[in-house]
Design an enzyme around this catalytic site. Structure first.
Site, PDB file in Angstrom:
ATOM      1  N   LYS A  83      34.787  35.856  38.846  1.00 16.22           N
ATOM      2  CA  LYS A  83      34.632  36.700  38.898  1.00 16.22           C
ATOM      3  C   LYS A  83      34.474  38.034  37.396  1.00 16.22           C
ATOM      4  O   LYS A  83      35.605  38.145  37.019  1.00 16.22           O
ATOM      5  CB  LYS A  83      34.758  37.791  39.435  1.00 16.22           C
ATOM      6  CG  LYS A  83      34.600  39.074  40.574  1.00 16.22           C
ATOM      7  CD  LYS A  83      35.326  39.371  42.124  1.00 16.22           C
ATOM      8  CE  LYS A  83      35.419  40.142  42.693  1.00 16.22           C
ATOM      9  NZ  LYS A  83      36.530  40.741  43.621  1.00 16.22           N
TER      10      LYS A  83
HETATM   11  O1  G3P Z   1      37.415  42.770  45.284  1.00 16.15           O
HETATM   12  C1  G3P Z   1      36.730  44.283  45.698  1.00 16.15           C
HETATM   13  C2  G3P Z   1      35.981  45.473  46.075  1.00 16.15           C
HETATM   14  O2  G3P Z   1      35.690  45.199  47.935  1.00 16.15           O
HETATM   15  C3  G3P Z   1      37.269  46.152  46.057  1.00 16.15           C
HETATM   16  O3  G3P Z   1      37.851  47.473  47.242  1.00 16.15           O
HETATM   17  O4  G3P Z   1      38.715  48.837  48.989  1.00 16.15           O
HETATM   18  O5  G3P Z   1      40.127  48.606  47.026  1.00 16.15           O
HETATM   19  O6  G3P Z   1      37.452  49.772  46.184  1.00 16.15           O
HETATM   20  P1  G3P Z   1      39.089  48.671  47.313  1.00 16.15           P
END
Ligand code: G3P
Length: 217
Positions: A83
């Site tokens: 990533k």
């Molecule tokens: O893994 C990346 C993403 O899903 C992060 O989510 O909830 O931290 O905005 P969030």
């Protein structure tokens, strides 16, 4: 639509994989920072459990550093997807890593043009962050629709991986729009399972059955 879990927890991955519904896993530095132990070991363990794409993220911000870290991550297990953040350096690293045969997930995507540029650089996945767009008063799912439309009208094989999911509604919308993958936090997967009428219905079935058995003796 494939289901990935967005977590760094080996225990969560184990529990969901045991149900048989898991296609892959995404992690990020914030998620892995919550876990104790070496991140390389954690990623290795997760790969052995899920046997599907497992995203591990670089933390370098320059292309050379990202490529170095990406190669190291890719060496952990063949299931690893590297990533990288959507920056110019990240897109450049994506081009290098994908040319070497490493699958790359370009993360922190907030617009359709970013997704298109990542696809041009050979990304295997682009991760639009729908919840974080909603958080600032935008509509995250609109960006997903735009990306799906663009990829449907092009030759890219890049998959749309809907990330930053906050609710089952995001999951339903992603599926209806034709996203390839949704990555969902364990708590939201739990919500997707739940419906009070299922619980009430089951309780009633079992009570009726028990009553009938009692009446027969
Ligand atoms: O893994 C990346 C993403 O899903 C992060 O989510 O909830 O931290 O905005 P969030």
């Amino acid at each position: 639509m494939k289901l990935f879990v967005d977590t760094g927890s080996v225990r969560d991955v184990e529990a969901l994989a045991a149900i048989g519904i898991l296609d892959g896993v995404t992690t990020n530095p914030s998620l892995l920072a919550k876990e104790s132990g070496d991140y390389r070991q954690i990623l290795k363990q997760i790969c052995q459990i899920v046997k599907g794409p497992v995203s591990g993220e670089v933390v370098a911000t320059d292309t050379a550093g990202m490529v170095r870290e990406g190669r190291d991550l890719a060496g952990i297990d063949p299931y690893i997807v590297v990533k990288v953040p959507f920056t110019k350096d990240g897109v450049k690293a994506c081009k290098t890593l994908s040319s070497e045969g490493t699958r790359v997930n370009v993360t922190l995507i907030f617009s359709a043009t970013q997704a298109w540029l990542a696809a041009k650089a050979g990304a295997s996945y682009v991760s639009p962050f729908v919840g974080r767009l909603d958080d600032i008063g935008a509509t995250g799912m609109t960006v997903v629709r735009e990306i799906v439309d663009i990829f449907d009208n092009s030759e890219y094989t890049t998959e749309v991986l809907v990330a930053s999911v906050r609710s089952p509604i995001h999951v339903i919308e992603a599926a209806r729009m034709g996203a390839d993958v949704v990555t969902v936090p364990p708590a939201v997967i739990e919500q997707c399972f739940k419906h009070p009428l299922t619980d009430i219905g089951l309780e009633r079935f079992l009570k009726d059955w028990e009553k009938a058995q009692g009446a027969k003796v």
